[in-house]
Design a protein around this motif. Sequence first.
Motif, mmCIF file in Angstrom:
data_model
loop_
_atom_site.group_PDB
_atom_site.id
_atom_site.type_symbol
_atom_site.label_atom_id
_atom_site.label_comp_id
_atom_site.label_asym_id
_atom_site.label_seq_id
_atom_site.Cartn_x
_atom_site.Cartn_y
_atom_site.Cartn_z
ATOM 1 N N SER A 1 87.524 18.410 52.940
ATOM 2 C CA SER A 1 86.647 17.729 51.995
ATOM 3 C C SER A 1 86.422 16.301 52.488
ATOM 4 O O SER A 1 87.128 15.831 53.382
ATOM 5 C CB SER A 1 87.271 17.724 50.600
ATOM 6 O OG SER A 1 88.363 16.842 50.557
ATOM 7 N N HIS B 1 98.532 23.500 53.357
ATOM 8 C CA HIS B 1 99.806 23.758 52.694
ATOM 9 C C HIS B 1 100.270 25.165 53.071
ATOM 10 O O HIS B 1 99.478 26.103 53.042
ATOM 11 C CB HIS B 1 99.642 23.639 51.182
ATOM 12 C CG HIS B 1 100.908 23.795 50.405
ATOM 13 N ND1 HIS B 1 101.998 22.967 50.578
ATOM 14 C CD2 HIS B 1 101.264 24.681 49.454
ATOM 15 C CE1 HIS B 1 102.961 23.333 49.759
ATOM 16 N NE2 HIS B 1 102.542 24.377 49.062
ATOM 17 N N HIS C 1 91.834 23.364 53.268
ATOM 18 C CA HIS C 1 90.586 22.974 52.616
ATOM 19 C C HIS C 1 90.148 21.627 53.183
ATOM 20 O O HIS C 1 90.923 20.669 53.190
ATOM 21 C CB HIS C 1 90.800 22.857 51.097
ATOM 22 C CG HIS C 1 89.606 22.368 50.359
ATOM 23 N ND1 HIS C 1 89.624 21.202 49.648
ATOM 24 C CD2 HIS C 1 88.364 22.876 50.224
ATOM 25 C CE1 HIS C 1 88.435 21.010 49.098
ATOM 26 N NE2 HIS C 1 87.660 22.003 49.434
ATOM 27 N N ARG D 1 90.240 20.140 41.521
ATOM 28 C CA ARG D 1 91.075 18.948 41.341
ATOM 29 C C ARG D 1 92.095 19.115 40.206
ATOM 30 O O ARG D 1 92.474 18.165 39.533
ATOM 31 C CB ARG D 1 90.209 17.715 41.128
ATOM 32 C CG ARG D 1 89.421 17.336 42.349
ATOM 33 C CD ARG D 1 88.673 16.025 42.135
ATOM 34 N NE ARG D 1 88.184 15.478 43.369
ATOM 35 C CZ ARG D 1 87.014 15.782 43.928
ATOM 36 N NH1 ARG D 1 86.229 16.668 43.356
ATOM 37 N NH2 ARG D 1 86.632 15.202 45.039
ATOM 38 N N PHE E 1 93.258 19.190 53.633
ATOM 39 C CA PHE E 1 94.427 19.611 52.875
ATOM 40 C C PHE E 1 94.949 20.884 53.516
ATOM 41 O O PHE E 1 94.189 21.825 53.745
ATOM 42 C CB PHE E 1 94.019 19.884 51.415
ATOM 43 C CG PHE E 1 95.073 20.598 50.610
ATOM 44 C CD1 PHE E 1 96.157 19.915 50.105
ATOM 45 C CD2 PHE E 1 94.962 21.956 50.351
ATOM 46 C CE1 PHE E 1 97.120 20.568 49.346
ATOM 47 C CE2 PHE E 1 95.910 22.616 49.598
ATOM 48 C CZ PHE E 1 96.992 21.919 49.102
ATOM 49 N N LYS F 1 92.761 23.519 43.854
ATOM 50 C CA LYS F 1 92.580 22.314 44.662
ATOM 51 C C LYS F 1 91.134 21.826 44.596
ATOM 52 O O LYS F 1 90.874 20.646 44.404
ATOM 53 C CB LYS F 1 92.986 22.605 46.118
ATOM 54 C CG LYS F 1 92.773 21.455 47.059
ATOM 55 C CD LYS F 1 93.781 20.347 46.813
ATOM 56 C CE LYS F 1 93.689 19.289 47.885
ATOM 57 N NZ LYS F 1 93.071 18.061 47.446
ATOM 58 N N TRP G 1 95.205 28.980 44.786
ATOM 59 C CA TRP G 1 95.534 27.604 45.174
ATOM 60 C C TRP G 1 94.267 26.847 45.567
ATOM 61 O O TRP G 1 94.080 25.703 45.167
ATOM 62 C CB TRP G 1 96.503 27.609 46.358
ATOM 63 C CG TRP G 1 97.939 27.536 45.965
ATOM 64 C CD1 TRP G 1 98.706 28.548 45.462
ATOM 65 C CD2 TRP G 1 98.782 26.397 46.031
ATOM 66 N NE1 TRP G 1 99.978 28.104 45.236
ATOM 67 C CE2 TRP G 1 100.055 26.791 45.577
ATOM 68 C CE3 TRP G 1 98.592 25.093 46.442
ATOM 69 C CZ2 TRP G 1 101.128 25.919 45.512
ATOM 70 C CZ3 TRP G 1 99.659 24.219 46.388
ATOM 71 C CH2 TRP G 1 100.906 24.632 45.924
ATOM 72 N N ILE G 2 93.418 27.488 46.377
ATOM 73 C CA ILE G 2 92.188 26.835 46.820
ATOM 74 C C ILE G 2 91.317 26.493 45.614
ATOM 75 O O ILE G 2 90.776 25.392 45.511
ATOM 76 C CB ILE G 2 91.414 27.723 47.814
ATOM 77 C CG1 ILE G 2 92.163 27.809 49.153
ATOM 78 C CG2 ILE G 2 89.996 27.209 48.034
ATOM 79 C CD1 ILE G 2 92.269 26.513 49.924
ATOM 80 N N ILE H 1 95.110 20.422 40.871
ATOM 81 C CA ILE H 1 96.361 20.028 41.516
ATOM 82 C C ILE H 1 96.071 18.981 42.577
ATOM 83 O O ILE H 1 94.981 18.955 43.166
ATOM 84 C CB ILE H 1 97.101 21.224 42.156
ATOM 85 C CG1 ILE H 1 96.225 21.910 43.209
ATOM 86 C CG2 ILE H 1 97.566 22.187 41.101
ATOM 87 C CD1 ILE H 1 96.925 22.971 44.004
ATOM 88 N N LYS H 2 97.035 18.110 42.822
ATOM 89 C CA LYS H 2 96.931 17.127 43.895
ATOM 90 C C LYS H 2 98.200 17.188 44.702
ATOM 91 O O LYS H 2 99.288 17.221 44.150
ATOM 92 C CB LYS H 2 96.755 15.716 43.332
ATOM 93 C CG LYS H 2 95.400 15.482 42.737
ATOM 94 C CD LYS H 2 95.219 14.022 42.464
ATOM 95 C CE LYS H 2 93.817 13.826 41.922
ATOM 96 N NZ LYS H 2 93.290 12.540 42.240
ATOM 97 N N MET H 3 98.035 17.228 45.992
ATOM 98 C CA MET H 3 99.193 17.255 46.886
ATOM 99 C C MET H 3 98.909 16.366 48.061
ATOM 100 O O MET H 3 97.843 16.205 48.490
ATOM 101 C CB MET H 3 99.475 18.666 47.372
ATOM 102 C CG MET H 3 99.948 19.567 46.251
ATOM 103 S SD MET H 3 100.489 21.164 46.842
ATOM 104 C CE MET H 3 102.078 20.750 47.472
ATOM 105 N N TRP I 1 87.017 26.192 53.434
ATOM 106 C CA TRP I 1 88.382 26.590 53.113
ATOM 107 C C TRP I 1 88.756 27.906 53.789
ATOM 108 O O TRP I 1 87.900 28.706 54.136
ATOM 109 C CB TRP I 1 88.607 26.669 51.612
ATOM 110 C CG TRP I 1 87.770 27.681 50.881
ATOM 111 C CD1 TRP I 1 86.586 27.454 50.247
ATOM 112 C CD2 TRP I 1 88.037 29.075 50.702
ATOM 113 N NE1 TRP I 1 86.105 28.613 49.692
ATOM 114 C CE2 TRP I 1 86.982 29.621 49.957
ATOM 115 C CE3 TRP I 1 89.073 29.914 51.102
ATOM 116 C CZ2 TRP I 1 86.933 30.974 49.606
ATOM 117 C CZ3 TRP I 1 89.014 31.250 50.753
ATOM 118 C CH2 TRP I 1 87.962 31.761 50.008
#
Length: 79
Positions: free
Chosen positions: A36, A43, A34, A75, A41, A72, A68-69, A77-79, A12
């Motif tokens: 994975s 943003h 990030h 798990r 991911f 994320k 935020w990291i 938040i999901k975007m 990240w």
Amino acid sequence: MAMSGNVQDGAWSVNVQTEPAETGGYQSTIHVRHSSPEGDFEHTFRHGRKFNTERDAVLDGLREGTTWIGLKMARTIKM
């Protein structure tokens, strides 16, 4: 003069750039990334606060990005 900051660890990273706010002070733009097994991911967002100094804008932007990291990776938040 715009300031920037970066924090990274393994999969990240958080990058922050500052710019003068229209009404005085400074704002920061935050870019989080990030990687994975589920995919990458990324943003980018503008921090919701204005700061009196560029230093404060960078430091709080890095803090916001690492939050935020953390969300994320957990798990939350999901975007």
